[in-house]
Design an enzyme around this catalytic site. Sequence first.
Site, short mmCIF file in Angstrom:
data_model
loop_
_atom_site.label_atom_id
_atom_site.label_comp_id
_atom_site.label_asym_id
_atom_site.label_seq_id
_atom_site.Cartn_x
_atom_site.Cartn_y
_atom_site.Cartn_z
N LYS A 144 7.23 3.82 8.37
CA LYS A 144 7.04 3.33 7.00
C LYS A 144 7.34 4.42 5.96
O LYS A 144 7.68 4.12 4.83
CB LYS A 144 5.63 2.77 6.82
CG LYS A 144 5.46 1.48 7.61
CD LYS A 144 4.18 0.75 7.23
CE LYS A 144 4.14 -0.63 7.85
NZ LYS A 144 3.94 -0.61 9.31
C1 LIG Z 1 4.35 -1.58 10.22
C2 LIG Z 1 4.61 -1.24 11.63
C3 LIG Z 1 5.33 -2.12 12.49
C4 LIG Z 1 5.80 -3.49 12.06
O1 LIG Z 1 6.84 -3.43 11.12
P1 LIG Z 1 7.20 -4.75 10.25
O2 LIG Z 1 8.20 -4.27 9.27
O3 LIG Z 1 5.92 -5.17 9.59
O4 LIG Z 1 7.72 -5.79 11.17
C5 LIG Z 1 5.58 -1.70 13.79
N1 LIG Z 1 5.14 -0.50 14.24
C6 LIG Z 1 4.45 0.35 13.45
C7 LIG Z 1 3.98 1.64 14.02
C8 LIG Z 1 4.17 0.02 12.12
O5 LIG Z 1 3.46 0.87 11.35
#
Ligand SMILES: *Cc1c(COP(=O)(O)O)cnc(C)c1O
Length: 477
Positions: free
Chosen positions: A120
Amino acid sequence: MKYISTRGQAPKQSFLEILLGGLASDGGLYLPETYPRFSGEDLMAMRGMDYRQLAFAILSRLTDDIPAADLQVLIDKTYTRATYSHGRVDSDFSHITPVRRLEAGLYLLELSNGPTLAFKDMAMQLLGNLFEYALERAGQDINILGATSGDTGSAAEYAMRGKHNVRVFMLSPEQGMTPFQQAQMYSLQDANIFNIAVRGVFDDCQDIVKAASNDLAFKQKYRLGAVNSINWARVAAQVIYYFKAYFAVTRDNGEKVSFSVPSGNFGNVCAGHIARMMGLPIHQLIVATNENDVLDEFFRTGVYRPRRSVETLHTSSPSMDISKASNFERFIFDLTGRNGERVAELWRAVDQGGSFDLRHGGLFDQVSAFGLVSGKSTHADRLATIRACWERYATLIDTHTADGLKVGLEHRVPGIPLVCLETALPAKFEDSIVEALGRRPERPAGLEDLEALPRRVEVMDADVQAIKAYIARHAND
Ligand SMILES: *Cc1c(COP(=O)(O)O)cnc(C)c1O
C-alpha cells in the site's frame, strides 16, 4: 482526460477534482472516460525506463490538470530509493519494485520495501504528496478520518506524517492488530497524526467513521476527508508496477505475462486490469482470495454475493478479510461495455444487502476475454506455501503473498512467465511465520525494537459523540 462515474449520472470531473473526494455524487466510482492506450512504439520506448520515468509516462496520460513539471517533481519526491529500500537492499535491488526470480518463469514482484512493509506504500506515498500539492493550490486543509485493521492505516499515516495541511485521525481496534502493526502506528510522534485505539472491534471503528462522515454539518465544519481504497489516484499509482514487472521479465513486447494478485478490495488487481486496457500484454490476472471468497465465487460462478460484515472470517491473511470488494464495480462497468445504467441497477441490489447473477444474458462469458481468473487459499494452504517457498527458493514470504503464490501456481501455463505480487513482508505477521517454520522472520534494520518505542495513542470507548468531540478539539491544531 476526464473521469466518468460507473453509474453514469455524475458530472465528468478532472483528476484533481476527484482526488480529494470519495464516491461520485451518483454513488459510483470514477474511471477515465476512455483508457489511454500505449502503442507498440510507446511500449518499446518504455522498456528502458526506470520507475520514475514509467510513473511519469503513465500518470501524465491520466491527468491533464497537473502541469508536467509539477507532476515530475511529485513523482521524483515520492519514488526515492531511500523511501523504498526499507525491507532489504541486496545486489539485485534494481531501484524500485525489483523482481525476484524464484525459478525459470516464476517471479516475485517486491512491492513491500516501503516504510510500512506493505504494497500500500507504493500508492499511498504518492497520494500524500498529491494531497499536499492539491490542498496548497486550493489554499485548504483536510482532516482525514479513517478506520483500519492494519495495513491501510499505517500506510496512510506514514504517507501523511509531517504534511502541514493534512491531519490524520485513525481509529483502530484496541486489540486485533498484530503487535508489530500496533507499534508501527502508535510510535509515530508527528503532531498531525492522531491514533485513536477504540475499545471494540474493527466494525465499531468503521461504524464511528460512517456516523461522523454522515453528519454533513460536522463533516463540512471540520473538513473531513478519506483515503480509502476506492480513491482513483491510488489505483492509478498501482498501474505503474505492472509495467515495471512486465519489462523486467520479458525481452520483447510480443510476449505475454500473467500476474497473481492477493486480493481483498480489488484495488490492486483493478490496477492490473487498467494496465491491460492501456495496452500491457497481460495473459491472465489471477485473483487470489483467502477463506473470505466473495471474489473467487464470482469468477467461478458469475454470482456476486457480498457478505455481511458479521460473516467475515478472521484469517491469518487479515488484510484480505473483506465482505465486499469496493473496487469491483470498476471492473463490472467495463464488463458491461461501460453501461452506467446497468451498473446502477446491479448495485441497487448490492447496496440493499443483496447479490447479482451475471450467468444469464452472456455477460459472464465475457469475463474470460478480460483475462481474469481466480482461486482460493486457506490457512493450511498458506502455511504449506510459506514452507515450500522457503525450502525450494530460500525466500520467506508473508501470508498474503502465500495466498497469491498458491493460487497463481494453480493457473500457471508453460511458456508464460508468472509474476506473483508480494503485498507485505513476513515481519508484519510473525506469528504465522512461527507457525509455518518454527522461527521468527528477520526484522528489517532499524525496526528491531519497534515495540519498545514510546507511544502516542488515545484509548477511547466506541462512543461516536466522544470521538467527534476529540476530533473537534484537535482539528485545527
Ligand atoms: C490491502 C492488502 C491486500 C488486498 O489488496 P486489495 O487492493 O484490497 O485487493 C492484500 N495483501 C495485503 C498485505 C494488503 O495490505
